[in-house]
Enzyme design. Structure first.
Site, PDB file in Angstrom:
ATOM      1  N   ASN A  59     -77.581   5.429  28.876  1.00  0.00           N
ATOM      2  CA  ASN A  59     -77.811   6.647  27.585  1.00  0.00           C
ATOM      3  C   ASN A  59     -76.440   6.972  27.589  1.00  0.00           C
ATOM      4  O   ASN A  59     -76.030   7.933  26.388  1.00  0.00           O
ATOM      5  CB  ASN A  59     -78.775   7.653  28.048  1.00  0.00           C
ATOM      6  CG  ASN A  59     -78.200   8.677  28.925  1.00  0.00           C
ATOM      7  OD1 ASN A  59     -77.108   8.111  29.648  1.00  0.00           O
ATOM      8  ND2 ASN A  59     -78.592   9.717  29.456  1.00  0.00           N
ATOM      9  N   ASP A  60     -75.470   6.151  27.923  1.00  0.00           N
ATOM     10  CA  ASP A  60     -74.584   6.395  27.690  1.00  0.00           C
ATOM     11  C   ASP A  60     -73.857   7.605  28.581  1.00  0.00           C
ATOM     12  O   ASP A  60     -72.770   8.560  28.224  1.00  0.00           O
ATOM     13  CB  ASP A  60     -73.654   6.521  26.216  1.00  0.00           C
ATOM     14  CG  ASP A  60     -72.729   5.629  25.838  1.00  0.00           C
ATOM     15  OD1 ASP A  60     -73.081   4.168  25.788  1.00  0.00           O
ATOM     16  OD2 ASP A  60     -72.821   5.636  24.442  1.00  0.00           O
ATOM     17  N   ASN A  61     -74.438   8.504  29.262  1.00  0.00           N
ATOM     18  CA  ASN A  61     -73.715   9.177  29.972  1.00  0.00           C
ATOM     19  C   ASN A  61     -73.593   9.206  31.198  1.00  0.00           C
ATOM     20  O   ASN A  61     -73.014   8.099  31.728  1.00  0.00           O
ATOM     21  CB  ASN A  61     -75.116   9.784  30.001  1.00  0.00           C
ATOM     22  CG  ASN A  61     -75.565  11.237  30.064  1.00  0.00           C
ATOM     23  OD1 ASN A  61     -74.974  10.938  28.540  1.00  0.00           O
ATOM     24  ND2 ASN A  61     -76.618  11.815  30.416  1.00  0.00           N
ATOM     25  N   HIS A 152     -46.496  14.547  20.689  1.00  0.00           N
ATOM     26  CA  HIS A 152     -46.684  14.644  19.271  1.00  0.00           C
ATOM     27  C   HIS A 152     -46.001  15.877  18.535  1.00  0.00           C
ATOM     28  O   HIS A 152     -45.030  16.022  17.586  1.00  0.00           O
ATOM     29  CB  HIS A 152     -47.243  13.769  18.227  1.00  0.00           C
ATOM     30  CG  HIS A 152     -47.287  13.668  17.531  1.00  0.00           C
ATOM     31  ND1 HIS A 152     -46.701  12.547  16.616  1.00  0.00           N
ATOM     32  CD2 HIS A 152     -47.619  14.173  16.116  1.00  0.00           C
ATOM     33  CE1 HIS A 152     -46.499  12.794  15.603  1.00  0.00           C
ATOM     34  NE2 HIS A 152     -47.385  14.137  14.849  1.00  0.00           N
ATOM     35  N   ASP A 193     -38.301   9.700  10.274  1.00  0.00           N
ATOM     36  CA  ASP A 193     -39.110  11.310   9.201  1.00  0.00           C
ATOM     37  C   ASP A 193     -37.982  12.408  10.208  1.00  0.00           C
ATOM     38  O   ASP A 193     -37.322  12.204  11.504  1.00  0.00           O
ATOM     39  CB  ASP A 193     -39.774  11.283   9.240  1.00  0.00           C
ATOM     40  CG  ASP A 193     -41.088  11.704  11.139  1.00  0.00           C
ATOM     41  OD1 ASP A 193     -40.579  12.166  11.071  1.00  0.00           O
ATOM     42  OD2 ASP A 193     -41.640  10.805  11.288  1.00  0.00           O
ATOM     43  N   LYS A 216     -38.477  11.702   3.602  1.00  0.00           N
ATOM     44  CA  LYS A 216     -39.383  11.493   3.415  1.00  0.00           C
ATOM     45  C   LYS A 216     -40.566  12.353   2.144  1.00  0.00           C
ATOM     46  O   LYS A 216     -39.846  12.809   2.753  1.00  0.00           O
ATOM     47  CB  LYS A 216     -40.624  10.463   4.311  1.00  0.00           C
ATOM     48  CG  LYS A 216     -40.745   9.223   5.192  1.00  0.00           C
ATOM     49  CD  LYS A 216     -41.920   9.031   5.841  1.00  0.00           C
ATOM     50  CE  LYS A 216     -41.677   8.138   7.007  1.00  0.00           C
ATOM     51  NZ  LYS A 216     -42.212   7.962   7.718  1.00  0.00           N
ATOM     52  N   ARG A 218     -44.641  14.008   0.118  1.00  0.00           N
ATOM     53  CA  ARG A 218     -45.250  13.968   0.798  1.00  0.00           C
ATOM     54  C   ARG A 218     -46.390  13.792  -0.678  1.00  0.00           C
ATOM     55  O   ARG A 218     -45.862  14.786  -1.423  1.00  0.00           O
ATOM     56  CB  ARG A 218     -45.866  15.202   1.855  1.00  0.00           C
ATOM     57  CG  ARG A 218     -47.297  15.057   1.869  1.00  0.00           C
ATOM     58  CD  ARG A 218     -47.898  15.838   2.553  1.00  0.00           C
ATOM     59  NE  ARG A 218     -47.074  15.738   3.885  1.00  0.00           N
ATOM     60  CZ  ARG A 218     -48.127  14.649   5.104  1.00  0.00           C
ATOM     61  NH1 ARG A 218     -49.025  13.918   4.899  1.00  0.00           N
ATOM     62  NH2 ARG A 218     -47.390  13.880   6.331  1.00  0.00           N
ATOM     63  N   ASP A 242     -39.415   6.525  17.906  1.00  0.00           N
ATOM     64  CA  ASP A 242     -40.812   7.812  17.533  1.00  0.00           C
ATOM     65  C   ASP A 242     -41.777   7.618  18.696  1.00  0.00           C
ATOM     66  O   ASP A 242     -40.947   7.393  20.073  1.00  0.00           O
ATOM     67  CB  ASP A 242     -41.594   7.201  16.168  1.00  0.00           C
ATOM     68  CG  ASP A 242     -42.283   8.071  15.662  1.00  0.00           C
ATOM     69  OD1 ASP A 242     -41.836   8.679  15.966  1.00  0.00           O
ATOM     70  OD2 ASP A 242     -42.560   7.527  14.769  1.00  0.00           O
TER      71      ASP A 242
END
EC number: 2.7.6.1
Length: 338
Positions: A59-61, A152, A193, A216, A218, A242
């Site tokens: 069940n993905d648990n 980030h 940037d 840059k 936006r 970066d």
């Protein structure tokens, strides 16, 4: 020899420091997202990787089970928030909770790549600041400390109420550029940037090289267009730095602008090589000499092979090993970068 060129402590020195420590035993475990990095960290520390097992039910648990005692241990759990990100976060939460339930003395979440750091503010209506939410969940699960690298948005550090050690890969990236280009001081570090200009400036100082930036514009919440290159790159080797590469769309624009302005050679180095979607195909076709990232995110041999020989992976395990040793023995982590 400058401070930035001093070698990190040898493995034997780390082992001796840990052996002399009178604190609780040091235990390092790994989730499934980046076991090779966790193993490399343990190799540098001179200790075995802790034994744990994660299984997924139909069940993905998920279920996590430690296969050794954690009682009163100083536990470090290594888990990058890489694909599948939700599984990685859930597994880490379960590992933290299980460690606290097993009477661990202290639990540190080692998150080499904290992907939700990109969600650091409410820049459109009716959205969640997911970086803060994930920080809250980690603390609620029982994390006593967090060790991460190159967020980030550095302000994500402030989302935590527990101590956070924020490592930088600048030493590793700078050393790599020097190794690739002996006369790196004649090159130019290019920030893609305005947000990355501070980091690019720090690396330029380490290389004693020039500095340039892409300005840059936006156009919308999701669309940004390069407008101009500030600085001189004509006839020079350009080093693009970066924090991460995801689909490599911005990287393609930055490289193309540098080439159009007469750059001779272009090298790229980032901390996190996420490489999602068309990233590998774009890099393989890109007019660059090399694209390097650290092993905060696992880069498969298949991706390296498909990149037309342009991908390189740099090792930050010694940095994490020394940080873990300093945290365990109560020494300063910031001294690693002074």
């Amino acid at each position: 020899m400058t401070v930035s060129e001093r070698p990190l402590p040898e493995r034997l020195a780390l082992s001796e420091r840990l052996a002399q420590s009178r604190r609780q035993p040091l235990l390092v475990f790994a989730g499934q997202s980046n076991r090779p990095l966790a193993q490399a960290i343990c190799d540098n520390l001179g200790i075995p990787l802790g034994r744990s097992k994660t299984e997924k039910f139909t069940n993905d648990n998920l279920i996590v089970h430690y296969e050794q005692s954690l009682r009163e241990g100083d536990v470090f759990i290594v888990q990058s928030f890489s694909t599948p990100v939700s599984d990685a976060i859930m597994e880490l939460l379960l590992m933290i909770d299980a460690a606290k339930s097993a009477s661990a003395g202290r639990v540190t979440a080692v998150i080499p790549y904290f992907s939700y750091a990109r969600s650091d503010k409410k820049d459109s209506p009716r959205i969640s600041i997911a970086g803060r939410l994930v920080a809250d969940i980690l603390q609620e699960a029982g994390a006593d400390r967090v060790l991460t690298m190159t967020l980030h948005a550095p302000q994500v550090h402030g989302f935590f109420k527990v101590p956070v050690d924020h490592l930088s890969a600048d030493l590793v990236l700078s050393a790599h550029f020097k190794q690739c280009v002996p006369d790196a001081d004649r090159g130019v570090v290019l920030a893609p940037d305005a947000g990355s200009i501070k980091r690019a400036s720090q690396i330029a100082r380490r290389l004693d090289s020039g500095l340039a930036m892409i300005d840059k514009e936006r156009l919308s919440d999701t669309e940004v267009r390069p407008r101009a290159l500030i600085g001189d790159v004509e006839g020079k080797t350009v080093f693009i730095v970066d924090d991460e590469i995801s689909t490599a769309g911005s990287l393609v624009e930055t490289v193309n602008i540098a080439r159009s302005m007469g750059a001779r050679d272009v090298y790229v180095a980032v901390t996190h090589g996420v490489y999602t979607g068309p990233a590998i195909e774009r890099i393989a076709a890109l007019d660059v000499t090399q694209v390097a990232s650290t092993n905060t995110v696992y880069v498969s041999p298949e991706k390296v092979a498909a990149s037309n020989g342009k991908l390189a992976v740099l090792d930050v395990a010694p940095l994490f090993a020394n940080a873990i040793a300093n945290i365990h023995t109560g020494e300063s982590v910031s001294t690693l970068f002074e």
